[in-house]
Structure formats: structure tokens, C-alpha cells
Write a protein that holds these residues in place. Structure first.
Motif, PDB file in Angstrom:
ATOM      1  N   GLY A   1     -12.203  61.691  -4.596  1.00 43.68           N
ATOM      2  CA  GLY A   1     -12.749  62.936  -5.197  1.00 43.68           C
ATOM      3  C   GLY A   1     -13.884  62.854  -5.698  1.00 43.68           C
ATOM      4  O   GLY A   1     -14.992  63.737  -5.676  1.00 43.68           O
ATOM      5  N   PHE A   2     -14.209  61.866  -6.783  1.00 40.88           N
ATOM      6  CA  PHE A   2     -15.444  61.537  -7.317  1.00 40.88           C
ATOM      7  C   PHE A   2     -16.533  61.448  -6.494  1.00 40.88           C
ATOM      8  O   PHE A   2     -17.632  61.892  -6.530  1.00 40.88           O
ATOM      9  N   ALA A   3     -16.229  60.620  -5.571  1.00 42.91           N
ATOM     10  CA  ALA A   3     -17.401  60.421  -4.618  1.00 42.91           C
ATOM     11  C   ALA A   3     -17.883  61.638  -3.726  1.00 42.91           C
ATOM     12  O   ALA A   3     -19.047  61.960  -3.360  1.00 42.91           O
ATOM     13  N   ILE A   4     -16.856  62.367  -3.211  1.00 46.00           N
ATOM     14  CA  ILE A   4     -17.120  63.805  -2.545  1.00 46.00           C
ATOM     15  C   ILE A   4     -17.752  64.633  -3.519  1.00 46.00           C
ATOM     16  O   ILE A   4     -18.730  65.243  -3.045  1.00 46.00           O
ATOM     17  N   GLY A   5     -17.580  64.555  -4.916  1.00 46.38           N
ATOM     18  CA  GLY A   5     -18.218  65.529  -5.794  1.00 46.38           C
ATOM     19  C   GLY A   5     -19.958  65.021  -5.841  1.00 46.38           C
ATOM     20  O   GLY A   5     -20.718  65.709  -5.705  1.00 46.38           O
ATOM     21  N   ALA A   6     -20.029  63.773  -5.952  1.00 43.70           N
ATOM     22  CA  ALA A   6     -21.360  63.126  -6.235  1.00 43.70           C
ATOM     23  C   ALA A   6     -22.271  63.655  -5.001  1.00 43.70           C
ATOM     24  O   ALA A   6     -23.319  63.885  -5.005  1.00 43.70           O
ATOM     25  N   PHE A   7     -21.389  63.187  -3.867  1.00 41.26           N
ATOM     26  CA  PHE A   7     -22.231  63.572  -2.406  1.00 41.26           C
ATOM     27  C   PHE A   7     -22.587  65.225  -2.529  1.00 41.26           C
ATOM     28  O   PHE A   7     -23.425  65.480  -1.991  1.00 41.26           O
ATOM     29  N   LEU A   8     -21.494  66.106  -2.886  1.00 43.56           N
ATOM     30  CA  LEU A   8     -21.883  67.473  -2.854  1.00 43.56           C
ATOM     31  C   LEU A   8     -22.981  67.840  -3.669  1.00 43.56           C
ATOM     32  O   LEU A   8     -23.699  68.806  -3.478  1.00 43.56           O
TER      33      LEU A   8
END
Length: 412
Positions: free
Chosen positions: A247-254
């Protein structure tokens, strides 16, 4: 998943559904209780990022298809109408176009991670091959989508790529005519390209399901390359540990995705694609999207058309043979000092091919493309088998748990 499910239905409806369709237990065992190696780093989050991007591309693509007209005299204007007259159409179109770039960026990082940590080795050969198949279908989908805006670069890229099939002896001309629906890129071509571009993402979803199934059968690889020996000591439940990290990685990628979409939406596009397709005017320099450039450089590096087409397809398909080209018993590059050096040279060569694919096929650019293309295949066919046979690896940890403990001591 092997063994009995750990899920216990708590409500009457859940017990009723579990006896007839154990969907909740399947989801629980796959995404909650699934044992995950405790030493996974953030490079293992790109699978979740890719799943998110696949859904984003399908959702934006379906909505865009509601307003797009796959007809040569109307396609370009329908895209402009989406941009100017459809509510939030510009956001959808930019999100879809830049989403393709973000999708390929994530998949390249996912592939290079797998190469470095040996995720293609036994028992994950089928998992790796399915990944290569997904990549190939992604490339086909990306190419078909690039044609749909019906700008100058779209039209001429379609002309160049489809004419490559004419190099195939005997049946090449017939295949090209069949692909185009005629003797040149025209209305039948645009119609079938639109239909295929709409269909292929759902085929990708099906192959991704097989990919995830294969992953859950063999288990995840990890940075040490050491297989799980004790589930209790070496692993943690997928939720909350992996889900929070994902979830954290998806947020950073977003954040990167949103920045590309809202602040520099045309940065990775070509200005000629804002000129309506004209069969009578050839652009001075025809280039595909950035994620095709390394393979485009390999194609142009070979003067013979047929050999160039063969090299183009082999440059993709050869990745599927990695499990048999690299037979080293050590999976992770973290314990293979020589492999690490050649791996980073290979990464630099791939980036260099991407740069050369965007340059004119002449002079020093052409000679460098030939040199890099030669090394690209040399790495697979000669260097990896040689390293697998003669390289002396560093000592492996006894288990994942011992590797984690040693890392914690070194950081203390």
C-alpha cells in the motif's frame, strides 16, 4: 494453496457460501494468511503496483472507448472531442496514456528484479515464462493503442511495424495484407486494432491470474534466494505485513503517476501525434513510444530486414529461456560477485539501447546500436552460462531467519 484452509466462517451466510463456493476462504488464504518471506524488500512491491495499474488502464480504457470513434476520418477528431468536450475527458485520456508508460516502467523494474534475484530458477520456471507471455501481450496492446489517436506518428508507426511481417519468406505479404485488412494502413486496420486493443487487456487479466496461481504454488522468492525451511520462523502473514508495504509503495508510485498526468502529460509523447495522420507526408524521424525503443534499436541495427525482425522477436523470447541459460545453483545475485558486475553492465546496455532507439539510424548511433545489440545477446547466450559454470559464489545463509538476524545485528 496446499493443505486445508485456515479460514473459519463466522456468520451463517459465510458458512452457507463456503459449502457451495469457497470464495472467501480462497481470498483469505491467498491475501491474508498466505506465508510471505520476512526479508522481502520494496522491489517485491511492483507486483501489487502492476495489478493496480492494470485495473487503472482497463477502467480508463473502457470509459474512453465509450467516446472514441474507430474510423479514419473521425478518429483524430473524436480524441480531440474527448480532450475538450467530455467531462474530465482530458484527465482520462492523459491518465490512460501516461498509465501505459507507468505500467511499462513498473514491469521493467519487476523484470530486472527477477533477473537479479534469480526468480526464474527452479521451481519457478513456469511463473517466469508466464511473466514473459504477459510482457509480450502488453507490448502488443501498447502498440495497438498507440495507433488509435490517428496522429502522424501513430499512422507511420503502424505502417512501419506491420510491414515488418512482409519480410517473412513466402507468406509475409499475405500476413501483412491480413493484418492491415488491405494493402495499406486504412479504415479496416484502425477498426481491428481498436477491437484488439480493447480485447487484449482482459486476456492479460487471465494470464495474470495464472501468474499469481503459479506464484502461490511455488511460493515467493526472496533476496537471499534461500527457500523457506520453517514457515513459522522464515515467513510472516501476507496481511498486514506485505499489504502495508504494498500500500505504501502504491501510494508513492501514484505520486509519480499523478505528477506525470497533471503536470507534464505530454512529456513522453511525440508532438507529431497532435497532427492528424497524413499518408502523403512522412515524418523525418519515425519513433515508437519509449518502452519499445530498446527493441526498435535492435531491429534497426541489423541491415537485413528479415534478420532484423528475427532479432527483434528473439530479443524478447530469449528471456523465457533464462531458467535454462543460467544454471547456477545460487539464485540471488547478492551472493554472486561476478554476476553482479555483468548484470549492471546488461542494465546499462538496455538503457543505452533505449537511448539509441530514439536517435537517427545513422553514423555513430547505428554502430553503437550494433555493438550494444551484440552484447545483449552475448549476455544471455555466453556470459550467463559461463558464470553459472565457473563463478565462485559467496557463502549462503542457512535460512531466511538467520539472514534477517544477521542483518539486524549488522545494523545494531
Amino acid at each position: 494453496m496446499d493443505g486445508h484452509s485456515k479460514y473459519t466462517p463466522k456468520s451463517g451466510f459465510a458458512r452457507w457460501l463456503e459449502r457451495r463456493l469457497p470464495l472467501i476462504s480462497f481470498m483469505y488464504d491467498s491475501f491474508v494468511a498466505y506465508p510471505t518471506p520476512k526479508n522481502l524488500n520494496y522491489m517485491w512491491t511492483f507486483g501489487a503496483i502492476l495489478s493496480f495499474m492494470l485495473v487503472a488502464q482497463i477502467v480508463t480504457g473502457v470509459v474512453l472507448a465509450m467516446h472514441y470513434t474507430p474510423e479514419t476520418t473521425l478518429a483524430f477528431d473524436s480524441v480531440e472531442k474527448i480532450m475538450r468536450d467530455v467531462n474530465w475527458g482530458w484527465a482520462l485520456r492523459y491518465a490512460h496514456a501516461n498509465g501505459a508508460s507507468m505500467f511499462f516502467l513498473a514491469v521493467y523494474l519487476h523484470i530486472f528484479r527477477g533477473m537479479y534475484y534469480g526468480s526464474y530458477k527452479e521451481p519457478r520456471e513456469v511463473l517466469w515464462i508466464l511473466g514473459v507471455v504477459i510482457f509480450m501481450v502488453m507490448m502488443a496492446t501498447g502498440f495497438l493503442g498507440y495507433v488509435l489517436p490517428w496522429g502522424q506518428m501513430s499512422f507511420w508507426a503502424a505502417t512501419v511495424i506491420t510491414n515488418l511481417f512482409s519480410a517473412i519468406p513466402i507468406v509475409g505479404t499475405s500476413i501483412t495484407t491480413w493484418l492491415l485488412g488491405g494493402y495499406s494502413v486504412d479504415n479496416p486496420t484502425l477498426n481491428r486494432f481498436f477491437a484488439l486493443h480493447y480485447l487484449l487487456p482482459f486476456i492479460i487479466v487471465a494470464i495474470v491470474a495464472l501468474h499469481v496461481w503459479a506464484l502461490h504454488v511455488t511460493g515467493q522468492n526472496n533476496p537471499t534466494g534461500v527457500e523457506v525451511k520453517d514457515v513459522k520462523k522464515d515467513t510472516v502473514p501476507f496481511t498486514p505485513y506485505a499489504t502495508l508495504k504494498d500500500g505504501f509503495a502504491i501510494g508513492a508510485f501514484l505520486v509519480l503517476y499523478a505528477w506525470m498526468t497533471f503536470f507534464v502529460p505530454n512529456y513522453l509523447g511525440h508532438p507529431d501525434n497532435y497532427i492528424e495522420a497524413n499518408p502523403l507526408v512522412t515524418p523525418p524521424h519515425i519513433v515508437p513510444e519509449w518502452y519499445f525503443l530498446p527493441f526498435y534499436a535492435i531491429l534497426r541495427a541489423i541491415p537485413n530486414k528479415l534478420l532484423g525482425v528475427i532479432a527483434l522477436f528473439l530479443s524478447i523470447l530469449i528471456a523465457a529461456a533464462l531458467p535454462w541459460l543460467d544454471k547456477s545453483p545460487i539464485k540471488s545475485g547478492s551472493y554472486r560477485p561476478l554476476f553482479r558486475r555483468f548484470y549492471w553492465v546488461f542494465v546499462a546496455v538496455c538503457i543505452g539501447l533505449g537511448y539509441l532507439g530514439a536517435q537517427p539510424a545513422e553514423g555513430v548511433y547505428l554502430w553503437l546500436a550494433r555493438l550494444f545489440s551484440f552484447y545483449y545477446f552475448l549476455h544471455y547466450v555466453i556470459i550467463l552460462p559461463f558464470l553459472a559454470k565457473y563463478e565462485k559464489p559467496e557463502p549462503l545463509p542457512e535460512s531466511i531467519d538467520s539472514a534477517v538476524a544477521a542483518k539486524e545485528v549488522s545494523h545494531a
